[in-house]
Each structure stands twice: as structure tokens, then as C-alpha cells.
Design a protein around this motif. Structure first.
Motif, PDB file in Angstrom:
ATOM      1  N   GLN A 198      61.342 -33.874-158.547  1.00  0.00           N
ATOM      2  CA  GLN A 198      61.130 -32.944-157.462  1.00  0.00           C
ATOM      3  C   GLN A 198      59.710 -33.045-156.638  1.00  0.00           C
ATOM      4  OE1 GLN A 198      60.854 -29.486-160.332  1.00  0.00           O
ATOM      5  NE2 GLN A 198      63.277 -29.201-160.125  1.00  0.00           N
ATOM      6  N   ARG A 199      58.980 -33.930-157.243  1.00  0.00           N
ATOM      7  CA  ARG A 199      57.839 -34.149-156.359  1.00  0.00           C
ATOM      8  C   ARG A 199      58.196 -35.358-155.316  1.00  0.00           C
ATOM      9  NH1 ARG A 199      54.552 -33.902-161.232  1.00  0.00           N
ATOM     10  NH2 ARG A 199      54.744 -36.166-161.499  1.00  0.00           N
ATOM     11  N   ASN A 200      58.811 -36.055-155.365  1.00  0.00           N
ATOM     12  CA  ASN A 200      59.200 -37.176-154.790  1.00  0.00           C
ATOM     13  C   ASN A 200      59.658 -36.731-153.202  1.00  0.00           C
ATOM     14  OD1 ASN A 200      60.393 -39.334-153.463  1.00  0.00           O
ATOM     15  ND2 ASN A 200      61.178 -40.212-155.333  1.00  0.00           N
ATOM     16  N   PRO A 201      58.973 -37.353-152.423  1.00  0.00           N
ATOM     17  CA  PRO A 201      59.344 -36.986-150.877  1.00  0.00           C
ATOM     18  C   PRO A 201      60.945 -37.193-150.521  1.00  0.00           C
ATOM     19  CG  PRO A 201      57.512 -38.321-150.899  1.00  0.00           C
ATOM     20  CD  PRO A 201      57.886 -38.252-152.465  1.00  0.00           C
ATOM     21  N   LYS A 202      61.238 -38.065-151.138  1.00  0.00           N
ATOM     22  CA  LYS A 202      62.737 -38.672-150.757  1.00  0.00           C
ATOM     23  C   LYS A 202      63.488 -37.440-151.083  1.00  0.00           C
ATOM     24  CE  LYS A 202      62.120 -43.655-150.796  1.00  0.00           C
ATOM     25  NZ  LYS A 202      62.364 -44.784-151.552  1.00  0.00           N
ATOM     26  N   TYR A 203      63.300 -37.014-152.299  1.00  0.00           N
ATOM     27  CA  TYR A 203      64.334 -35.758-152.812  1.00  0.00           C
ATOM     28  C   TYR A 203      64.135 -34.572-152.035  1.00  0.00           C
ATOM     29  CZ  TYR A 203      65.673 -32.048-156.073  1.00  0.00           C
ATOM     30  OH  TYR A 203      66.250 -30.937-156.676  1.00  0.00           O
ATOM     31  N   GLN A 204      62.989 -34.439-151.592  1.00  0.00           N
ATOM     32  CA  GLN A 204      62.935 -33.168-150.941  1.00  0.00           C
ATOM     33  C   GLN A 204      63.637 -33.580-149.321  1.00  0.00           C
ATOM     34  OE1 GLN A 204      61.514 -30.327-151.485  1.00  0.00           O
ATOM     35  NE2 GLN A 204      60.796 -31.435-153.409  1.00  0.00           N
ATOM     36  N   GLN A 205      63.606 -34.703-148.915  1.00  0.00           N
ATOM     37  CA  GLN A 205      64.413 -35.097-147.621  1.00  0.00           C
ATOM     38  C   GLN A 205      65.957 -35.047-148.000  1.00  0.00           C
ATOM     39  OE1 GLN A 205      63.697 -39.211-146.795  1.00  0.00           O
ATOM     40  NE2 GLN A 205      65.248 -39.329-145.255  1.00  0.00           N
ATOM     41  N   LEU A 206      66.238 -35.406-149.169  1.00  0.00           N
ATOM     42  CA  LEU A 206      67.783 -35.402-149.514  1.00  0.00           C
ATOM     43  C   LEU A 206      68.214 -33.993-149.676  1.00  0.00           C
ATOM     44  CD1 LEU A 206      70.232 -36.644-150.653  1.00  0.00           C
ATOM     45  CD2 LEU A 206      69.155 -36.414-153.132  1.00  0.00           C
ATOM     46  N   LYS A 207      67.443 -33.143-150.253  1.00  0.00           N
ATOM     47  CA  LYS A 207      67.799 -31.592-150.397  1.00  0.00           C
ATOM     48  C   LYS A 207      68.120 -30.998-148.974  1.00  0.00           C
ATOM     49  CE  LYS A 207      65.230 -28.998-152.572  1.00  0.00           C
ATOM     50  NZ  LYS A 207      64.196 -28.072-153.325  1.00  0.00           N
ATOM     51  N   GLN A 208      67.071 -31.334-147.933  1.00  0.00           N
ATOM     52  CA  GLN A 208      66.857 -30.762-146.735  1.00  0.00           C
ATOM     53  C   GLN A 208      67.998 -31.373-145.845  1.00  0.00           C
ATOM     54  OE1 GLN A 208      63.533 -31.846-144.288  1.00  0.00           O
ATOM     55  NE2 GLN A 208      63.961 -30.123-143.069  1.00  0.00           N
ATOM     56  N   ALA A 209      68.294 -32.483-145.959  1.00  0.00           N
ATOM     57  CA  ALA A 209      69.429 -33.262-145.023  1.00  0.00           C
ATOM     58  C   ALA A 209      70.973 -32.539-145.627  1.00  0.00           C
ATOM     59  CB  ALA A 209      69.292 -34.839-145.108  1.00  0.00           C
ATOM     60  N   ARG A 210      71.038 -32.800-147.039  1.00  0.00           N
ATOM     61  CA  ARG A 210      72.189 -32.262-147.537  1.00  0.00           C
ATOM     62  C   ARG A 210      72.461 -30.878-147.108  1.00  0.00           C
ATOM     63  NH1 ARG A 210      72.416 -33.022-153.551  1.00  0.00           N
ATOM     64  NH2 ARG A 210      71.158 -31.420-153.404  1.00  0.00           N
ATOM     65  N   ARG A 267      71.251 -29.037-144.654  1.00  0.00           N
ATOM     66  CA  ARG A 267      71.375 -28.716-143.166  1.00  0.00           C
ATOM     67  C   ARG A 267      72.737 -29.266-142.842  1.00  0.00           C
ATOM     68  NH1 ARG A 267      66.757 -31.105-141.026  1.00  0.00           N
ATOM     69  NH2 ARG A 267      67.531 -32.930-141.741  1.00  0.00           N
ATOM     70  N   PHE A 268      73.245 -30.268-143.228  1.00  0.00           N
ATOM     71  CA  PHE A 268      74.681 -30.960-142.851  1.00  0.00           C
ATOM     72  C   PHE A 268      75.599 -29.936-143.635  1.00  0.00           C
ATOM     73  CE2 PHE A 268      78.243 -34.097-143.418  1.00  0.00           C
ATOM     74  CZ  PHE A 268      78.334 -34.263-142.087  1.00  0.00           C
ATOM     75  N   LEU A 295      78.565 -27.738-141.254  1.00  0.00           N
ATOM     76  CA  LEU A 295      79.882 -28.033-141.723  1.00  0.00           C
ATOM     77  C   LEU A 295      80.767 -26.748-142.049  1.00  0.00           C
ATOM     78  CD1 LEU A 295      80.311 -31.521-143.545  1.00  0.00           C
ATOM     79  CD2 LEU A 295      80.744 -31.052-141.126  1.00  0.00           C
ATOM     80  N   THR A 296      79.793 -25.998-142.938  1.00  0.00           N
ATOM     81  CA  THR A 296      80.207 -24.528-143.292  1.00  0.00           C
ATOM     82  C   THR A 296      80.569 -23.680-141.957  1.00  0.00           C
ATOM     83  OG1 THR A 296      79.387 -24.556-145.348  1.00  0.00           O
ATOM     84  CG2 THR A 296      79.963 -22.419-144.579  1.00  0.00           C
ATOM     85  N   ILE A 297      79.712 -23.792-141.009  1.00  0.00           N
ATOM     86  CA  ILE A 297      79.714 -22.974-139.914  1.00  0.00           C
ATOM     87  C   ILE A 297      80.778 -23.105-138.824  1.00  0.00           C
ATOM     88  CG2 ILE A 297      78.454 -22.400-137.636  1.00  0.00           C
ATOM     89  CD1 ILE A 297      75.781 -22.367-139.333  1.00  0.00           C
ATOM     90  N   LEU A 298      80.945 -24.663-138.790  1.00  0.00           N
ATOM     91  CA  LEU A 298      82.145 -25.102-138.054  1.00  0.00           C
ATOM     92  C   LEU A 298      83.531 -24.585-138.620  1.00  0.00           C
ATOM     93  CD1 LEU A 298      81.060 -28.903-137.145  1.00  0.00           C
ATOM     94  CD2 LEU A 298      81.292 -26.800-135.426  1.00  0.00           C
TER      95      LEU A 298
END
Length: 102
Positions: free
Chosen positions: A10-22, A24-25, A29-32
Motif C-alpha cells: 500500500q505504501r508503494n508508489p507503483k501501487y498508488q499509480q496502479l490504483k489511479q490508472a485502473r 480512471r480507465f 469505459l463505464t461512462i462510455l
């Protein structure tokens, strides 16, 4: 009790990046999908004459291919998500797990 492995992940910056990117995407797709689906339902509710127009001299109306397009669109965005998940998200997940186990 908290697991130290979970805390490292949870402290890993890559984890935060993964959560945010996933996230947002996924929302994109849900809105589309909602726009396409409710757009079709809106046509059914408010412009039946448009959907009832025959294609050519047959009995198939314009609503049939538009309805099929909604189904194809759904399959396409699922494929797009799976492709992106397999390429980007899985690689990030592997990196996160490698970092956490060191």
C-alpha cells in the motif's frame, strides 16, 4: 493486526499509480458504456419512428443493427480493458509484488 506485506504494498508508489490508472480507465469505459446503452434506450423511448425505418425493401428496421452495435461495442470495450490489463496492470502488479518481497 495488520500484515507488513500489505502495508509495504500500500505504501508503494507503483501501487498508488496502479490504483489511479485502473480506476480512471474503468470509469471512462463505464461512462462510455452508459452513454451508448442509455442512448439506445433513449432512442427506443423517444424516437421510435427513427428506429422503425426499414432498411432497404426488407423487413429489418434500423433498430436491429443499432442494437447489434451496442452489443458489439460492449464486447469491444471489454476486450480493450482486458488488453490494457494484461499489458500494463499485470506488469505493474508484478513490479509491486517484487518490491514488496525484497
Amino acid at each position: 493486526m495488520s500484515d507488513p506485506m500489505v502495508e509495504r504494498v500500500q505504501r508503494n508508489p507503483k501501487y498508488q499509480q496502479l490504483k489511479q490508472a485502473r480506476s480512471r480507465f474503468g470509469w471512462l469505459l463505464t461512462i462510455l458504456m452508459l452513454v451508448v446503452y442509455y442512448g439506445y434506450i433513449g432512442l427506443i423511448a423517444f424516437d421510435k419512428e427513427f428506429l422503425a425505418r426499414p432498411l432497404g425493401s426488407g423487413v429489418t428496421t434500423l433498430g436491429v443493427p443499432i442494437g447489434m452495435a451496442v452489443i458489439v461495442f460492449t464486447i469491444a470495450i471489454v476486450g480493450i480493458y482486458v488488453r490494457r490489463a494484461n499489458r500494463e496492470y499485470d506488469a505493474l502488479t508484478r513490479d509491486i509484488l517484487e518490491d514488496a518481497t525484497q
